[in-house]
Design an enzyme around this catalytic site. Structure first.
Site, PDB file in Angstrom:
ATOM      1  N   LYS A 169       0.875  -1.179   0.000  1.00 28.19           N
ATOM      2  CA  LYS A 169       0.000   0.000   0.000  1.00 28.19           C
ATOM      3  C   LYS A 169       0.905   1.218   0.000  1.00 28.19           C
ATOM      4  CE  LYS A 169      -1.770   3.083   2.105  1.00 28.19           C
ATOM      5  NZ  LYS A 169      -1.601   4.468   1.587  1.00 28.19           N
ATOM      6  N   GLU A 244       8.710   1.692  11.313  1.00 27.43           N
ATOM      7  CA  GLU A 244       9.784   2.685  11.122  1.00 27.43           C
ATOM      8  C   GLU A 244       9.124   4.047  11.191  1.00 27.43           C
ATOM      9  OE1 GLU A 244      12.831   2.011  11.048  1.00 27.43           O
ATOM     10  OE2 GLU A 244      13.084  -0.019  10.286  1.00 27.43           O
ATOM     11  N   CYS A 278      13.082  11.150   8.126  1.00 32.03           N
ATOM     12  CA  CYS A 278      12.859  10.649   9.487  1.00 32.03           C
ATOM     13  C   CYS A 278      14.135  10.740  10.303  1.00 32.03           C
ATOM     14  CB  CYS A 278      12.403   9.203   9.412  1.00 32.03           C
ATOM     15  SG  CYS A 278      13.474   8.194   8.380  1.00 32.03           S
ATOM     16  N   GLU A 377       8.659  16.468  15.878  1.00 32.98           N
ATOM     17  CA  GLU A 377       9.204  16.290  14.529  1.00 32.98           C
ATOM     18  C   GLU A 377       8.552  17.322  13.608  1.00 32.98           C
ATOM     19  OE1 GLU A 377       8.013  12.834  12.130  1.00 32.98           O
ATOM     20  OE2 GLU A 377      10.140  12.492  11.771  1.00 32.98           O
TER      21      GLU A 377
HETATM   22  P1  NAD Z   1       1.808   8.788   7.461  1.00 31.90           P
HETATM   23  O1  NAD Z   1       1.962   8.053   8.722  1.00 31.90           O
HETATM   24  O2  NAD Z   1       0.807   9.865   7.373  1.00 31.90           O
HETATM   25  O3  NAD Z   1       1.475   7.770   6.276  1.00 31.90           O
HETATM   26  C1  NAD Z   1       2.291   6.690   5.960  1.00 31.90           C
HETATM   27  C2  NAD Z   1       1.471   5.646   5.220  1.00 31.90           C
HETATM   28  O4  NAD Z   1       0.508   5.101   6.105  1.00 31.90           O
HETATM   29  C3  NAD Z   1       0.724   6.186   4.020  1.00 31.90           C
HETATM   30  O5  NAD Z   1       0.761   5.228   2.985  1.00 31.90           O
HETATM   31  C4  NAD Z   1      -0.696   6.316   4.574  1.00 31.90           C
HETATM   32  O6  NAD Z   1      -1.690   6.246   3.577  1.00 31.90           O
HETATM   33  C5  NAD Z   1      -0.764   5.111   5.503  1.00 31.90           C
HETATM   34  N1  NAD Z   1      -1.779   5.182   6.553  1.00 31.90           N
HETATM   35  C6  NAD Z   1      -2.362   6.292   7.093  1.00 31.90           C
HETATM   36  N2  NAD Z   1      -3.273   5.927   8.017  1.00 31.90           N
HETATM   37  C7  NAD Z   1      -3.267   4.570   8.076  1.00 31.90           C
HETATM   38  C8  NAD Z   1      -3.975   3.604   8.851  1.00 31.90           C
HETATM   39  N3  NAD Z   1      -4.891   3.970   9.769  1.00 31.90           N
HETATM   40  N4  NAD Z   1      -3.721   2.293   8.659  1.00 31.90           N
HETATM   41  C9  NAD Z   1      -2.799   1.908   7.765  1.00 31.90           C
HETATM   42  N5  NAD Z   1      -2.088   2.767   6.991  1.00 31.90           N
HETATM   43  C10 NAD Z   1      -2.319   4.090   7.151  1.00 31.90           C
HETATM   44  O7  NAD Z   1       3.270   9.295   7.115  1.00 31.90           O
HETATM   45  P2  NAD Z   1       3.715  10.233   5.929  1.00 31.90           P
HETATM   46  O8  NAD Z   1       3.194  11.596   6.236  1.00 31.90           O
HETATM   47  O9  NAD Z   1       3.388   9.602   4.621  1.00 31.90           O
HETATM   48  O10 NAD Z   1       5.319  10.212   6.092  1.00 31.90           O
HETATM   49  C11 NAD Z   1       6.008  11.036   6.963  1.00 31.90           C
HETATM   50  C12 NAD Z   1       6.319  10.332   8.265  1.00 31.90           C
HETATM   51  O11 NAD Z   1       7.024   9.116   8.007  1.00 31.90           O
HETATM   52  C13 NAD Z   1       7.234  11.128   9.173  1.00 31.90           C
HETATM   53  O12 NAD Z   1       6.780  11.070  10.519  1.00 31.90           O
HETATM   54  C14 NAD Z   1       8.579  10.409   9.078  1.00 31.90           C
HETATM   55  O13 NAD Z   1       9.429  10.559  10.177  1.00 31.90           O
HETATM   56  C15 NAD Z   1       8.149   9.001   8.873  1.00 31.90           C
HETATM   57  N6  NAD Z   1       9.223   8.236   8.221  1.00 31.90           N
HETATM   58  C16 NAD Z   1       9.924   7.300   8.950  1.00 31.90           C
HETATM   59  C17 NAD Z   1      10.970   6.596   8.374  1.00 31.90           C
HETATM   60  C18 NAD Z   1      11.747   5.563   9.131  1.00 31.90           C
HETATM   61  O14 NAD Z   1      12.364   4.713   8.496  1.00 31.90           O
HETATM   62  N7  NAD Z   1      11.748   5.553  10.448  1.00 31.90           N
HETATM   63  C19 NAD Z   1      11.308   6.837   7.042  1.00 31.90           C
HETATM   64  C20 NAD Z   1      10.581   7.776   6.328  1.00 31.90           C
HETATM   65  C21 NAD Z   1       9.533   8.466   6.929  1.00 31.90           C
END
Ligand code: NAD
Length: 476
Positions: A169, A244, A278, A377
């Protein structure tokens, strides 16, 4: 205008059952450039069933077959690297140098997984028994927008290396990149159902994955808030989860550091991926008595940081991904000013001559670790300088956070740097700007996540442990 109207289920491109159209943006201009038709829960269920069917035979494959597949997937994605680079510039606003790196990194994930698989033994002794590592089952892989193609490929590579099949997804904001990756993976000619790719909303398609009894494992990269919701949703079926999540990583400049080298590196550690990383080093910890030496160097590094023209290989910072992120970053800059931090560079608004979702790269000094800008963050190009009196205090400040993804240490003495590294509560510690190591584990302490990706740890995240007792013991 581009329209993406296909998802990928059971080895074929199909029109989604879902009918919602979602706008895609060029963040450099803040304009709509296309639309994606989103999958719904019914599409997700079909994808899960396809992956479940494919698992029956794929889980029984041996190393040779999986290695051949991983190499074919690498070649296929690499052959589309130029297209992927373009889509990442257009749809995400990545500067060309970053876009080029991420496109190749996505392809290389498959070779890294192959290298890990080649050297890995799926059986080992324990006591007088045998331990067999087995594929955990169908994996649900959920990616964010800030490195969508890279995470699709990396998660899929290790799932396949382990003998799992997958439903992916991807972020709904990254549909152009996803389409190119999907076409490439399809062209590699894998058996139908091994991987299925359904772009849809998190609370619809993502939620179907996290609650389905047919999904054994969720590997998620994204925000800590959504990670917590996923962990709760996955609890009912006791799924294995790798999360992550976010970070607020510290960069510790030690007293003996070569400041001319360390300060610009610390600034760049914070501005990775235009600040939307991140693992960005967003809290720069500086010895109090060296602050007056650090500030002019930090100012010069900010001036030298190129923001704007995405086609210029020297550009380090592109726009934020959407209007919401832009507004979020503006709010944090205001909060920093209101809290009494000193603006060294940047501030509210757009950089001169730029519009869209470009924010001004911003550096604050006189920040305390209690301020909101040091605790939350921000996910944009906003950095804080915090001073410390001695190394014990530096370590205490570094560890005083809900997060624990990464940290950075700068010192002229590697023994001293390592001694600090072992005291930091983060999944990775990078000394003196060492390059990324794709085979070293990656993941977070505390609310930065659970589990690790990459290398052996990344492979074992998709494996279940079985102990066989009594092997070789006959009943006679
Ligand atoms: P997000 O959490 O809003 O979304 C991530 C994914 O989760 C998207 O595909 C979204 O559609 C999906 N999602 C949203 N709600 C969901 C639910 N209830 N159930 C299942 N899936 C769901 O994150 P974002 O805004 O896309 O990305 C930014 C965030 O990601 C930042 O907080 C960043 O730190 C983190 N990030 C972490 C890493 C790491 O490796 N630790 C790497 C990159 C980004």
């Amino acid at each position: 205008m581009r329209t993406v109207e296909r998802i990928y289920i059971d080895g074929a491109f199909v029109t989604p059952h879902g009918t919602e159209m979602f706008d895609l943006f060029d963040p450099a201009r803040g304009e709509v450039i296309g639309q994606v038709r989103l999958a719904d829960a019914e599409d997700a269920r079909l994808a899960i069933q396809a992956a479940k069917r494919a698992l029956l035979s794929y889980a029984r494959t041996g190393k040779a077959e999986r290695l051949e597949l991983l190499r074919a997937l690498h070649d296929a994605v690499l052959s589309r690297a130029a297209d992927l680079e373009e889509a990442t510039i257009l749809e995400y606003g990545a500067p060309v140098a970053r876009a080029r790196w991420t496109a190749r990194y996505a392809a290389e994930s498959f070779l890294n997984a192959a290298k890990t698989l080649e050297a890995y033994s799926f059986t080992r002794p324990a006591g007088v028994s045998e331990v067999v590592m087995e594929p955990v089952g169908v994996a649900g892989l959920i990616t964010p927008w800030n490195a969508n193609a890279g995470f699709i490929c990396n998660k899929l590579a290790y799932a396949l290396a382990a003998g799992c099949t997958a439903v992916i997804k991807p972020s709904e904001m990254s549909a152009l990149q996803t389409e190119i990756v999907t076409e490439a993976l399809h062209a590699a000619g894998a058996p139908a159902g091994l991987f299925n790719i359904v772009t849809g909303r998190g609370d619809v398609v993502g939620s179907e994955l996290t609650t389905s009894p047919d999904i054994a494992k969720i590997s998620f990269t994204g925000s800590t808030t959504v990670g917590k919701a996923i962990m709760k949703a996955a609890a009912d079926t006791v799924k294995r989860v790798t999360l992550e999540l976010g970070g607020k990583s510290p960069s510790l400049i030690l007293e003996d550091a070569d400041l001319e080298a360390a300060v610009p590196m610390a600034i760049m550690a914070g501005f990775q991926n235009s600040g939307q990383a991140c693992l960005a080093g967003t809290r720069i910890l500086v010895p109090e008595k060296r602050l007056s030496d650090v500030l002019p160097l930090a100012k010069a590094a900010m001036t030298a940081t190129k923001v704007g023209d995405l086609r210029d290989p020297a550009t380090a910072i592109g726009p934020l991904v959407n209007a919401k992120q832009y507004e979020r970053v503006q709010r944090y800059i205001r909060l920093g000013i209101e809290a009494g931090a000193t603006l060294i560079a940047g501030g509210e608004g757009h950089p001169d001559g730029l519009g869209g979702y470009f924010a001004r790269p911003t550096l604050f000094a006189n920040v305390t670790n209690e301020m909101t800008i040091a605790r939350e963050e921000i996910f944009g190009p906003v950095l804080c300088i915090i001073t410390y009196r001695d190394e014990d205090e530096a370590v205490a400040i570094a560890n005083d956070t809900d997060y624990g993804l990464s940290s950075y240490v700068f010192s002229s003495d590697l023994v001293r740097a390592r001694a600090i590294a072992v005291r930091l509560q983060t999944g990775r510690v990078v000394i003196n700007g060492a390059p990324h190591d794709p085979l070293a584990p990656f993941g977070g302490y505390k609310q930065s996540g659970i589990g690790r990706e990459y290398g052996v740890f990344g492979l074992e995240a998709f494996l279940e442990v079985k102990a066989i007792l009594g092997v070789g013991v006959s009943l006679a």
